[in-house]
Design a protein around this motif. Structure first.
Motif, short mmCIF file in Angstrom:
data_model
loop_
_atom_site.label_atom_id
_atom_site.label_comp_id
_atom_site.label_asym_id
_atom_site.label_seq_id
_atom_site.Cartn_x
_atom_site.Cartn_y
_atom_site.Cartn_z
N LEU A 1 -40.42 -17.53 31.91
CA LEU A 1 -39.85 -16.92 30.71
C LEU A 1 -40.26 -15.46 30.57
O LEU A 1 -39.50 -14.66 30.01
N ASN A 2 -41.42 -15.08 31.07
CA ASN A 2 -41.78 -13.67 31.04
C ASN A 2 -40.84 -12.84 31.92
O ASN A 2 -40.58 -11.68 31.61
N ASN A 3 -40.30 -13.44 32.97
CA ASN A 3 -39.27 -12.74 33.77
C ASN A 3 -38.01 -12.53 32.92
O ASN A 3 -37.43 -11.44 32.91
N ARG A 4 -37.59 -13.57 32.22
CA ARG A 4 -36.40 -13.45 31.37
C ARG A 4 -36.67 -12.48 30.21
O ARG A 4 -35.78 -11.73 29.81
N ILE B 1 -35.60 -7.32 27.53
CA ILE B 1 -36.05 -6.01 27.02
C ILE B 1 -35.35 -4.90 27.79
O ILE B 1 -34.90 -3.91 27.20
N ASP B 2 -35.24 -5.05 29.10
CA ASP B 2 -34.54 -4.07 29.93
C ASP B 2 -33.08 -3.95 29.48
O ASP B 2 -32.56 -2.84 29.29
N THR C 1 -44.70 -5.16 27.43
CA THR C 1 -44.94 -3.73 27.60
C THR C 1 -43.99 -3.15 28.64
O THR C 1 -43.42 -3.88 29.46
N ILE C 2 -43.85 -1.83 28.62
CA ILE C 2 -42.98 -1.16 29.59
C ILE C 2 -43.40 -1.48 31.02
O ILE C 2 -42.58 -1.76 31.88
N GLY C 3 -44.70 -1.46 31.28
CA GLY C 3 -45.19 -1.77 32.62
C GLY C 3 -44.84 -3.18 33.06
O GLY C 3 -44.44 -3.40 34.20
N ALA C 4 -44.98 -4.14 32.14
CA ALA C 4 -44.64 -5.52 32.47
C ALA C 4 -43.15 -5.65 32.73
O ALA C 4 -42.72 -6.33 33.67
N VAL C 5 -42.35 -5.00 31.90
CA VAL C 5 -40.90 -5.05 32.07
C VAL C 5 -40.51 -4.45 33.41
O VAL C 5 -39.72 -5.02 34.17
N THR D 1 -35.30 -7.75 37.05
CA THR D 1 -34.48 -7.63 38.26
C THR D 1 -33.16 -6.90 37.99
O THR D 1 -32.34 -6.76 38.90
N LEU D 2 -32.96 -6.45 36.75
CA LEU D 2 -31.73 -5.73 36.43
C LEU D 2 -31.73 -4.37 37.14
O LEU D 2 -32.77 -3.74 37.29
#
Length: 160
Positions: free
Chosen positions: A21-24, A29-30, A82-86, A91-92
């Protein structure tokens, strides 16, 4: 897991679900930032219609972000927003920063919405395999919403 919970899903399932879910979440966010990029920078004869449409999409995507993040925390995980995590997880495809015409933004957002819809459906299958119907349901709701927004955006390319 980061936090104790009495949720009865097995801890290893909750851990796997939280990671997936953190990937989604990163992709949502992206997507939200891409929609705002289009909203701020669209130009041309369809400006007001697209400007308003992109803002409505942003509001929905913001709700998707919250649904996903809150589900992660409900399962005892940490929502990584966070931006770094995103940047590390999404994968977008990066949104082109030099677009200005309505047609260019419609094409780019169609691609982004379609890609996000695809990852949401992958997520549904992942949740089904892990037997987490709650998370699958959230991603199903998001998938339906994204498909509708894709239809609205693509309509600006069709019949012209």
């Amino acid at each position: 897991m980061a936090h104790e919970t009495m949720n009865d899903l097995p801890e290893n399932v909750r851990s796997q679900v939280s990671d997936l879910l953190n990937n989604r979440l990163a992709e949502a966010i992206d997507l939200q930032t891409q929609v705002k990029q289009a909203h701020w920078n669209v130009k041309g004869p369809q400006f007001i219609a697209l400007h308003k449409l992109f803002d409505e999409i942003n509001e929905s995507v913001e709700e998707y972000v919250d649904l996903i993040a809150e589900r992660i925390v409900q399962l005892g995980g940490i929502a990584e927003g966070t931006i770094g995590a995103v940047e590390g997880r999404s994968t977008l495809v990066d949104y082109p920063l030099t677009l200005s015409s309505g047609a260019e933004h419609v094409a780019a957002l169609s691609d982004a919405l379609a890609a996000f819809g695809r990852t949401a459906r992958v997520g549904i299958e992942e949740m089904n395999e892990l037997e987490d119907a709650g998370s699958a349901d959230i991603l199903t709701e998001i998938s339906r919403g994204v498909d509708q927004w894709l239809w609205f955006v693509e309509a600006h390319q069709q019949g012209a």
